[in-house]
Design an enzyme around this catalytic site. Structure first.
Site, mmCIF file in Angstrom:
data_model
loop_
_atom_site.group_PDB
_atom_site.id
_atom_site.type_symbol
_atom_site.label_atom_id
_atom_site.label_comp_id
_atom_site.label_asym_id
_atom_site.label_seq_id
_atom_site.Cartn_x
_atom_site.Cartn_y
_atom_site.Cartn_z
ATOM 1 N N SER A 23 0.830 -1.200 0.000
ATOM 2 C CA SER A 23 0.000 0.000 0.000
ATOM 3 C C SER A 23 0.873 1.262 0.000
ATOM 4 O O SER A 23 1.720 1.424 -0.880
ATOM 5 C CB SER A 23 -0.959 -0.049 1.197
ATOM 6 O OG SER A 23 -1.929 0.964 1.118
ATOM 7 N N ASP A 79 -9.715 -4.500 -5.089
ATOM 8 C CA ASP A 79 -9.227 -3.528 -4.110
ATOM 9 C C ASP A 79 -10.132 -2.292 -4.113
ATOM 10 O O ASP A 79 -10.277 -1.630 -5.135
ATOM 11 C CB ASP A 79 -7.780 -3.126 -4.449
ATOM 12 C CG ASP A 79 -7.065 -2.435 -3.305
ATOM 13 O OD1 ASP A 79 -7.727 -1.717 -2.540
ATOM 14 O OD2 ASP A 79 -5.840 -2.614 -3.188
ATOM 15 N N HIS A 102 -7.888 -5.254 -0.708
ATOM 16 C CA HIS A 102 -6.679 -4.530 -0.279
ATOM 17 C C HIS A 102 -5.967 -5.384 0.774
ATOM 18 O O HIS A 102 -6.077 -5.138 1.987
ATOM 19 C CB HIS A 102 -7.060 -3.160 0.268
ATOM 20 C CG HIS A 102 -5.883 -2.233 0.427
ATOM 21 N ND1 HIS A 102 -5.147 -1.780 -0.648
ATOM 22 C CD2 HIS A 102 -5.297 -1.695 1.526
ATOM 23 C CE1 HIS A 102 -4.178 -0.992 -0.212
ATOM 24 N NE2 HIS A 102 -4.245 -0.932 1.106
#
Length: 220
Positions: free
Chosen positions: A106, A161, A193
């Site tokens: 991320s 995601d 995610h």
């Protein structure tokens, strides 16, 4: 400017002779210890190698996730200086920069791209998992002026995601390729995610390809 405080880190030592290093950056709101524990839970063991030290530093809180807002360049650059100290520590321990990989999950992957493509283009490579760069990122601006060889990028992203959209990762990949980066994007259908075992195993294979075991020198 005051020198940044050394980053806390969680370390997985190599089983054998240490000849390469991997720096894994966590996502926003997590810690190095948390990222290590998450990967350990998925694999049922630490992500470990015969010759590679794995370092999970803990970073300060990050900026918000949004692909069309201005980058908070001061906090990004401050973090890059702290990570530069970490890289320099490895170099002082005898690890060449072309034997160091950096990447993350991320926002950690976004930070890794800033670090590698703006400040440390002589690293072995960079990986970004469920990550992206802002539309007018400073990384793109730096690469437009660049004439040096660039580290290879390994990207993974889930199509489901909802926090960092797959299209953001895809656009990042296309932009970096257009600016001379050798970049791959591995797509994971229905993955949100998060990380999964297949993705981490694919990453591990790429890591070993970029940082192969070195033959011992004659005097060792």
């Amino acid at each position: 400017m005051a020198a940044p405080t050394a980053l806390q880190r969680s370390v997985v030592s190599p089983a054998g002779r240490h000849t390469a290093s991997l720096i894994f950056l966590h996502g926003s709101g997590d810690t190095g210890q948390g990222a290590r524990a998450w990967i350990k839970q998925i694999l049922n063991q630490d992500m470990a190698f015969q010759h590679i030290k794995v370092i999970y530093p803990t970073a300060p809180a990050r900026y918000k996730i949004c692909n069309d807002c201005p980058e908070h360049i001061e906090s990004i650059d401050s973090m890059c200086w702290g990570l530069t100290d970490l890289i320099n520590d490895e170099v002082k321990n005898g690890i060449a920069k072309n034997r160091i990989l950096i990447g993350g999950f991320s926002m950690g992957g976004g930070m890794a791209m800033h670090l590698a493509f703006r400040f440390h283009q002589d690293l072995a490579g960079v990986f970004a998992l469920s990550s992206f760069l802002n539309i007018d990122s400073a990384v793109y601006q730096a690469l437009k002026r660049n004439e040096s060889a660039l580290p290879e990028l390994f990207q993974c992203h889930g199509t489901a995601d909802e926090l960092v959209l797959y299209s953001w990762g895809e656009e990042t990949n296309k932009m970096l390729k257009s600016l001379g980066v050798s970049a791959s994007l591995h797509t994971f259908p229905n993955l949100n995610h998060e990380l999964n075992r297949t993705e981490i195993e694919k990453l591990k294979s790429w890591i070993v390809k970029k940082l192969p075991v070195e033959a011992p020198k004659a005097n060792e």
